[in-house]
Design an enzyme around this catalytic site. Sequence first.
Site, PDB file in Angstrom:
ATOM      1  N   ARG J  88     -29.937   8.080  13.874  1.00 34.80           N
ATOM      2  CA  ARG J  88     -29.016   8.768  13.878  1.00 34.80           C
ATOM      3  C   ARG J  88     -28.725   9.185  15.184  1.00 34.80           C
ATOM      4  O   ARG J  88     -27.636   9.497  15.758  1.00 34.80           O
ATOM      5  CB  ARG J  88     -29.594  10.348  13.363  1.00 34.80           C
ATOM      6  CG  ARG J  88     -29.579  10.307  11.766  1.00 34.80           C
ATOM      7  CD  ARG J  88     -28.688   9.838  11.067  1.00 34.80           C
ATOM      8  NE  ARG J  88     -28.817   9.831   9.422  1.00 34.80           N
ATOM      9  CZ  ARG J  88     -29.460   8.848   8.795  1.00 34.80           C
ATOM     10  NH1 ARG J  88     -29.941   7.688   9.419  1.00 34.80           N
ATOM     11  NH2 ARG J  88     -29.632   9.027   7.684  1.00 34.80           N
ATOM     12  N   GLU J  91     -26.503   6.355  16.214  1.00 39.41           N
ATOM     13  CA  GLU J  91     -25.007   6.699  15.477  1.00 39.41           C
ATOM     14  C   GLU J  91     -24.244   7.519  16.594  1.00 39.41           C
ATOM     15  O   GLU J  91     -23.258   7.475  16.693  1.00 39.41           O
ATOM     16  CB  GLU J  91     -25.362   7.088  14.217  1.00 39.41           C
ATOM     17  CG  GLU J  91     -24.019   7.426  13.514  1.00 39.41           C
ATOM     18  CD  GLU J  91     -24.259   7.686  12.012  1.00 39.41           C
ATOM     19  OE1 GLU J  91     -24.942   7.252  11.076  1.00 39.41           O
ATOM     20  OE2 GLU J  91     -23.757   9.074  11.835  1.00 39.41           O
ATOM     21  N   SER J 114     -27.530  10.477  34.966  1.00 37.62           N
ATOM     22  CA  SER J 114     -28.758   9.738  35.335  1.00 37.62           C
ATOM     23  C   SER J 114     -29.687   9.851  33.939  1.00 37.62           C
ATOM     24  O   SER J 114     -29.899  10.878  33.429  1.00 37.62           O
ATOM     25  CB  SER J 114     -29.488  10.129  36.305  1.00 37.62           C
ATOM     26  OG  SER J 114     -30.585   9.438  36.689  1.00 37.62           O
TER      27      SER J 114
END
Lengths: 147, 147, 147, 147, 147, 147, 147, 147, 147, 147
Positions: J88, J91, J114
């Site tokens: 997830r 994704e 960063s």
Amino acid sequence: MDRNEVTKKILTTKVKNKLSWAAIAEKIGQSKEWTTAAMLGQMTFDARQAAVAKELFGLTDEETAWLQIVPYKGSLPTPVPTDPLIYRWYEIVSVYGTTIKELIHEEFGDGIMSAIDFSMDITREADPKGDRVNVVLSGKFLPYKQY
Amino acid sequence: MDRNEVTKKILTTKVKNKLSWAAIAEKIGQSKEWTTAAMLGQMTFDARQAAVAKELFGLTDEETAWLQIVPYKGSLPTPVPTDPLIYRWYEIVSVYGTTIKELIHEEFGDGIMSAIDFSMDITREADPKGDRVNVVLSGKFLPYKQY
Amino acid sequence: MDRNEVTKKILTTKVKNKLSWAAIAEKIGQSKEWTTAAMLGQMTFDARQAAVAKELFGLTDEETAWLQIVPYKGSLPTPVPTDPLIYRWYEIVSVYGTTIKELIHEEFGDGIMSAIDFSMDITREADPKGDRVNVVLSGKFLPYKQY
Amino acid sequence: MDRNEVTKKILTTKVKNKLSWAAIAEKIGQSKEWTTAAMLGQMTFDARQAAVAKELFGLTDEETAWLQIVPYKGSLPTPVPTDPLIYRWYEIVSVYGTTIKELIHEEFGDGIMSAIDFSMDITREADPKGDRVNVVLSGKFLPYKQY
Amino acid sequence: MDRNEVTKKILTTKVKNKLSWAAIAEKIGQSKEWTTAAMLGQMTFDARQAAVAKELFGLTDEETAWLQIVPYKGSLPTPVPTDPLIYRWYEIVSVYGTTIKELIHEEFGDGIMSAIDFSMDITREADPKGDRVNVVLSGKFLPYKQY
Amino acid sequence: MDRNEVTKKILTTKVKNKLSWAAIAEKIGQSKEWTTAAMLGQMTFDARQAAVAKELFGLTDEETAWLQIVPYKGSLPTPVPTDPLIYRWYEIVSVYGTTIKELIHEEFGDGIMSAIDFSMDITREADPKGDRVNVVLSGKFLPYKQY
Amino acid sequence: MDRNEVTKKILTTKVKNKLSWAAIAEKIGQSKEWTTAAMLGQMTFDARQAAVAKELFGLTDEETAWLQIVPYKGSLPTPVPTDPLIYRWYEIVSVYGTTIKELIHEEFGDGIMSAIDFSMDITREADPKGDRVNVVLSGKFLPYKQY
Amino acid sequence: MDRNEVTKKILTTKVKNKLSWAAIAEKIGQSKEWTTAAMLGQMTFDARQAAVAKELFGLTDEETAWLQIVPYKGSLPTPVPTDPLIYRWYEIVSVYGTTIKELIHEEFGDGIMSAIDFSMDITREADPKGDRVNVVLSGKFLPYKQY
Amino acid sequence: MDRNEVTKKILTTKVKNKLSWAAIAEKIGQSKEWTTAAMLGQMTFDARQAAVAKELFGLTDEETAWLQIVPYKGSLPTPVPTDPLIYRWYEIVSVYGTTIKELIHEEFGDGIMSAIDFSMDITREADPKGDRVNVVLSGKFLPYKQY
Amino acid sequence: MDRNEVTKKILTTKVKNKLSWAAIAEKIGQSKEWTTAAMLGQMTFDARQAAVAKELFGLTDEETAWLQIVPYKGSLPTPVPTDPLIYRWYEIVSVYGTTIKELIHEEFGDGIMSAIDFSMDITREADPKGDRVNVVLSGKFLPYKQY
């Protein structure tokens, strides 16, 4: 239109007008390394730099606007580069990668050498056994933060 | 037995005995860059260097023999490295690869910067805004041959 | 416009005009191996060679300029080639790669056979059991540098 | 047990006993190229050759039996080789692949250069500018069949 | 223009004119297997075959010339095919590949079944439980050469 | 323990005892093609076949039980096979894949040739120009269902 | 022209005319699942179905002919799908794949669930905790053949 | 020790003791689908379920503890599965993926069918033309959130 | 026409008219995060939002219709992103992925953090040592279902 | 021995002794996020932290030494993660990557957030519609340097 099309137009015009990167950089007012990267679509121009490029390469207003948009970076068509000159750099990372890691950590501790707060300088060193390419890479050390 | 097992033994001994690469290099009598690469299985030892390593790391005769065999080079487990320090170098090749290519060709013509007739020097540059890692890469230029 | 489009125009014209690589090479004044590689976008022309190509293939001034720009090399569309003739060469590297490595190292020590200071000669050898393709590859040995 | 384990034992014994491929090949009675490939698990031994290997490397009966089984060929750990010496050969296929294809087809028509009815000869050529590796590849031309 | 564009034109014309591969093959005078492969850009036409194709598909002179150029072979868009019919063949290689290898080596020794001196015949076998596709593949055995 | 370990034991025993696949198949009572695939871990044994294998290869009860478990199929270590004999089959799928697709669809309509309701027969055909490997593949045609 | 271009025209027209797949399926006279797959270039139309599509989407004769040609199947641009809805299905195969395999083999023995003699039915199930998508997949079991 | 080793022990014991997944599921008190997935290392056991497994498979305390740790999920060794039964499911995602996407979106709008709030039911449907595997997948629809 | 072409037109117009995402979001009436994702082709517009976009970017009726079609999601050209800013996020998943997994499972048990019932908020935090990017990700926890 | 083996020992001991990451972090004296990452082999311990870990997990001196060596980072076995919870996050990078890029650049200009000067905080937010996982990521903005 996108940034790639502006890059292509810049390259085509450079070839047609036989310009050199060194001469272009002088007009832009930055190092030849930064300027070439910017012209190849990897860096972002400010308004003045974009205006110089506009004149040099005969860009339209929209093309000039694209130069000031942060580009999607990455200049190579494949994860492992096929061009022999660029591959040699990939080979250096492959062969010396763990060496570089060990020596930077030995000197600085855990962290990285920045590729953002970074500069590069490419020069020719005359050598009777064959001239050498010398490249100085300079990157700020960034330590991992504990929290 | 193969070279990888010798490399693992060297690394384990180095950790156990708290040796530094700089100290090891001094014993070997080469730069810390070449020495570290050699210890990590990327370079080939001559007889004297192998003898020093034998003593430093308590190697057997067979392990010492492996150090003098040319290794299968390549120090990274994946084509795109996952370690952040090493990835930054891969990113430099990805972002600046075409820039490096353009500038070397502009200065030298068609050819490559050798990764074999090559040396590397890693130093710390003090900087009030944060110390920097400076790396000098030096490679002989090799022109493409016409025939 | 880029180099690929010039390559396509050269190939199309060669087919239309039924030219052979051997005849083209004679006009260019280099071996058929170098000339073909150059025409396929892998080598860089000097001014005289580009002028010959211009006439042979009816190129424009801009197309002729592209021939003198160092190209992004790599002539194959996939990492593992699908064409059976080219695949056989990839197979030779796969099956004999470690053999070639062992034998060159046994003779020369650690280093590589250059693919830059390199030439190739392809000839037909008549043989009653079926003619053979003979290929001579010649590359300068480059020893790894200690530093 | 499988063929890879026999290969590892052969390599380890070769290092321990400081044998050369040339000397091994003489004992086997074939060229150093074929012999090295066979020892590295790419070719199949006949009974006599296997008996010589058995003695040379102190193999067991079962290990000797494996040498006479046709191996699963392919000597490299990744599709694109990381070792610089072997990579140069991959680079030759990448840069010159379409050139080789064009020139063989121009001379022979559609077909391939066999990698099975094939031999290879690796020699050193003395050269004041640096010795060269010369490799002769010889493969039978196999025309595509129409039916 | 390249061979792919000629292939597309042939396919489009075939659909528009509702031609069958069997009828095309009869006109070309070769098997339906060879003819279809040739039309799909995998084989090379001789002058007479190209002339038949020219008439059948209304090709221009240049398009006809391309049919006589040896094509870059490989007809699939991905290394593992997504089309279910073609995937089943890939699955046969995956599931039965080592079986085929063992049985050919048991019968013939070390070598390969040629994919160049090769023919294929696809026929329908009536079967009350559902008709079957029968495919005969015939390839010359090529033994590995010792040298 | 898993099926792979049983496969390895079968292969090792076969080498040690110099058995042939044809002889093994006769004992199992199936074709040499099915039997070899089963022994290589691609098919499922019934109780009687497993009992024969148990005796032939000196398997334990647990090893024998594994032969009757449906295996995870797929016999090759890489998506594109490196072994030259098996690669030729992959090449046939690559070069002729679209041809096979066109011809089966022309004869049968949309659907596939089953790789499950499938058999294979490998034979040697004597030929004065060099013996040939003939392979007959037979698979039930399965039409796509409309619903 | 190829099938992809017909698919794109169908999709564009569907958006412009605000048609639903359910309404299109009713006109075609098949389930909404089969019809959508067919419209997206994965199934083959018969003459009557193609005529309905011709009228619905304003297709030309050639476009209509393409609908009756068996397409090269596979509807996704990458081996691992990036779209979250489709990825969830890939995840089901990844997480439950071995479970599905075990349970089908336990019930049926060695073989597969056909993806050709196959149908699919997607429905909405009202649920106070949030409606559910219910999908019924039905495929003929095909046992592996012994021979 | 890790979860994979517990999974292997469970599978080996299941084969040795000739247990069925249906019988195991009954003991665990969940569906055969959830239970098999859990035993194959894809789901997390509660204390009671782990205790049942401990007895069934003779697990140690530590092995039993691992069953209650959430596992790293994903049951397949390659991104594209090689096993024919599991591949057919991958093929369904490849061929029907865009169809499933279109139909769920047409019914529910933008969102996904959950693979977490999800259940599966695999049953045999008797059919005179050959029994069928019927699989019902049920997943909660989750709409994309606007914010 | 497809959704990608609408996205390109939106981006080009945004550059030409020097619009900011924040200003666009205010007009659309959603957060800048959701709005930018939607404009970049990852979310679905309702009728009112599409009407606003139509006016802002001078879209045609058909282009406006496409905005209301659920898109094929996934905004990156390669599985591992090359752009340094986006790569840093990929690196976070690579370095911290197992950490995130451990901590969510420790707090919530087995399940996932939804990427659908999900929102994101990106803000600047002033910091004398250099301003920081703060990103809040909020996703509903979805527990795995037992059945 | 290497760092991975120490990580495995830590995980096994944690399971056996039913420790929680929160309790471990309290002992180490850092956040639970940093501590978990460090224990999973992604961060480097100082001497005091290593001593705490030594006692908590019963480590040997050598194992404790490894904790203070900078590890080769990257915690996932595949470029695209298969575990649903971690996927997830991948994704989110895939769907929202270009959105995050646009919004950070709009606010800060060209540069990156960063992943080194970086912290993460994972908390549970109670919600009547289902509790939420809230994650705050905080990274210093690093502007690209001009030179």
